[in-house]
Design a protein around this motif. Structure first.
Motif, PDB file in Angstrom:
ATOM      1  N   SER A   1      -8.131   0.038   6.800  1.00  0.00           N
ATOM      2  CA  SER A   1      -6.861   0.112   6.251  1.00  0.00           C
ATOM      3  C   SER A   1      -6.122   0.667   7.542  1.00  0.00           C
ATOM      4  O   SER A   1      -6.608   1.471   8.370  1.00  0.00           O
ATOM      5  CB  SER A   1      -6.855   1.095   4.957  1.00  0.00           C
ATOM      6  OG  SER A   1      -7.343   2.602   5.150  1.00  0.00           O
TER       7      SER A   1
ATOM      8  N   SER B   1      -2.128   2.841   8.372  1.00  0.00           N
ATOM      9  CA  SER B   1      -0.698   3.426   7.810  1.00  0.00           C
ATOM     10  C   SER B   1       0.198   3.732   8.917  1.00  0.00           C
ATOM     11  O   SER B   1      -0.389   4.177   9.965  1.00  0.00           O
ATOM     12  CB  SER B   1      -1.309   4.869   7.285  1.00  0.00           C
ATOM     13  OG  SER B   1      -0.154   5.358   6.917  1.00  0.00           O
TER      14      SER B   1
ATOM     15  N   GLY C   1      -5.448   4.723  11.530  1.00  0.00           N
ATOM     16  CA  GLY C   1      -6.164   3.743  10.634  1.00  0.00           C
ATOM     17  C   GLY C   1      -7.546   4.356  10.362  1.00  0.00           C
ATOM     18  O   GLY C   1      -7.997   5.366  11.149  1.00  0.00           O
TER      19      GLY C   1
ATOM     20  N   SER D   1       1.330  -1.797   5.507  1.00  0.00           N
ATOM     21  CA  SER D   1       1.942  -0.388   5.473  1.00  0.00           C
ATOM     22  C   SER D   1       3.198  -0.570   6.141  1.00  0.00           C
ATOM     23  O   SER D   1       3.178  -1.266   7.290  1.00  0.00           O
ATOM     24  CB  SER D   1       0.936   0.430   6.102  1.00  0.00           C
ATOM     25  OG  SER D   1       1.817   1.773   6.283  1.00  0.00           O
TER      26      SER D   1
ATOM     27  N   SER E   1      -6.268   8.358  -3.966  1.00  0.00           N
ATOM     28  CA  SER E   1      -5.349   8.017  -2.817  1.00  0.00           C
ATOM     29  C   SER E   1      -4.279   9.029  -2.797  1.00  0.00           C
ATOM     30  O   SER E   1      -3.869   9.529  -3.634  1.00  0.00           O
ATOM     31  CB  SER E   1      -4.946   6.411  -3.106  1.00  0.00           C
ATOM     32  OG  SER E   1      -4.193   6.467  -4.193  1.00  0.00           O
TER      33      SER E   1
ATOM     34  N   SER F   1      -4.006  -5.768   3.014  1.00  0.00           N
ATOM     35  CA  SER F   1      -3.253  -4.543   2.623  1.00  0.00           C
ATOM     36  C   SER F   1      -2.210  -4.460   3.614  1.00  0.00           C
ATOM     37  O   SER F   1      -2.522  -4.922   4.936  1.00  0.00           O
ATOM     38  CB  SER F   1      -4.106  -3.140   2.500  1.00  0.00           C
ATOM     39  OG  SER F   1      -4.751  -2.978   4.141  1.00  0.00           O
TER      40      SER F   1
ATOM     41  N   ASN G   1      -1.132  -4.642  -3.465  1.00  0.00           N
ATOM     42  CA  ASN G   1      -0.764  -3.416  -2.659  1.00  0.00           C
ATOM     43  C   ASN G   1       0.438  -3.441  -2.451  1.00  0.00           C
ATOM     44  O   ASN G   1       0.979  -4.715  -2.142  1.00  0.00           O
ATOM     45  CB  ASN G   1      -1.649  -3.816  -1.313  1.00  0.00           C
ATOM     46  CG  ASN G   1      -1.733  -2.395  -0.196  1.00  0.00           C
ATOM     47  OD1 ASN G   1      -0.919  -3.023   0.711  1.00  0.00           O
ATOM     48  ND2 ASN G   1      -1.765  -1.361  -0.686  1.00  0.00           N
TER      49      ASN G   1
ATOM     50  N   SER H   1      -9.304   7.164   3.427  1.00  0.00           N
ATOM     51  CA  SER H   1      -7.839   6.645   3.710  1.00  0.00           C
ATOM     52  C   SER H   1      -7.078   7.612   4.230  1.00  0.00           C
ATOM     53  O   SER H   1      -7.316   8.777   4.037  1.00  0.00           O
ATOM     54  CB  SER H   1      -7.178   5.916   2.375  1.00  0.00           C
ATOM     55  OG  SER H   1      -7.094   7.009   1.385  1.00  0.00           O
TER      56      SER H   1
END
Length: 336
Positions: free
Chosen positions: A194, A196, A205, A159, A268, A157, A120, A231
């Protein structure tokens, strides 16, 4: 050992360094996964006399037989009165090739950064780059030395919104925010699959169920957003895109708090702080979104993940977990 010059590709000088009267030399480092050795030893100085862009031979292989790739470094003896400056100029993405051409090309290309083992990667709007390797290890890219610094902790992961806004998620869903001052990870309430972070620090998220949440910084709580996604990617508070498990693409319309479907399918997606949008399909095809024509434009290359900080900061991983950065219209040196 060090490589040596074995011929030339050009008789045209290029200011400020590829000029007659200057000197050039080369060294090699060894790459294993995300780790890299110091370069050296250096070759003897070679004079530039009406010949430029050399071919190198005798590029050494790793005596320990551990490295999976090698990086070539170059020094010119004098550039604008400064001497010498060490510059990484290219990667040989195997362990056995012994030749390299230090030539200039003007092209759109993906330049390989380091070897495999990365699962990632994320780049922020200011160019900050962080990565996660297969064992959960966290690394930060140091642009000056073009090396990776190991950061304490473990994540599934990560961000990066910018160098001061870095969040991550562990495999059990725990959420963490990096505190740069103390170089520690602060756990955030809740669980996500996940997360972001936008260039302005906006955080969204997605949970494994597809539920979407926005982090409310003032109250340190999560606000659920209508809809479901596999995502989400945040460029800034006004630019949020997402992808569903079937590949459908959506853009969030803040004024109406609804999702607008966008033509096409992606596995993605990534949105930069300046609103630039890129995406990857399940077959590895890479696309960028042309907002004016509202169409997807295919980009050369094949990736499993792309991360966009801005139009000038685009990184990706391929299916072999190797790292690349997109370098539009730059000078590149290439292995032969």
């Amino acid at each position: 050992s060090a490589p040596s010059v074995a011929g030339w590709n050009s008789t045209t000088p290029i200011q400020p360094d590829r000029v007659s009267g200057n000197l050039v030399r080369y060294a090699v480092s060894y790459i294993q996964g995300i780790e890299e050795s110091d370069p050296g030893p250096w070759s003897a100085w070679t004079p530039l006399t009406n010949s430029f862009e050399p071919n190198l031979q005798g590029v050494p292989t790793d005596p320990a037989s551990i490295a999976t790739a090698r990086r070539i470094y170059r020094q010119f003896a004098e550039v604008n009165g400064q001497r010498p400056f060490t510059a990484p100029i290219g990667i040989i993405a195997d362990a056995t090739s012994t030749t390299f051409a230090d030539i200039i090309q003007t092209t759109q290309a993906w330049q390989q950064i380091l070897g495999g083992g990365v699962i990632n990667i994320s780049v922020g709007s200011d160019g900050a780059v962080w990565a996660i390797v297969s064992n959960g290890g966290i690394y930060r890219y140091i642009r000056g030395s073009q090396t990776w610094q190991n950061i304490y902790g473990g994540l599934a992961s990560i961000s990066v919104g910018n160098s001061g806004a870095i969040w991550g998620v562990q495999s059990n869903g725990n959420i963490f925010k990096y505190v740069g001052g103390s170089q520690t990870w602060q756990q955030i309430d809740g669980t996500l699959a996940s997360v972001s972070v936008g260039g302005d620090g906006t955080v969204w998220g997605v949970q494994s169920s597809g539920s979407i949440f926005k982090h409310v910084g003032g109250s340190q709580t999560w606000q659920q957003i209508n809809g479901t996604l596999a995502s989400v990617s945040v460029g800034n508070s006004g630019v949020i895109w997402g992808v569903q498990s079937n590949g459908n693409i959506f853009k969030y319309v803040g004024s109406s708090q609804t999702w607008q479907q966008i033509n096409g399918t992606l596995a993605s997606i990534s949105v930069g702080g300046d609103g630039v949008v890129w995406g990857v399909q399940s077959n590895g095809n890479v696309f960028t979104y042309a907002g004016g024509s509202q169409a997807w434009q295919q980009v050369e290359g094949s990736l499993s993940q792309v991360s966009v900080g801005s139009a000038l900061n685009i990184w990706g991983l391929d299916s072999q977990q190797k790292i690349f950065t997109y370098m539009p219209f730059i000078n590149l040196s290439q292995p032969v």
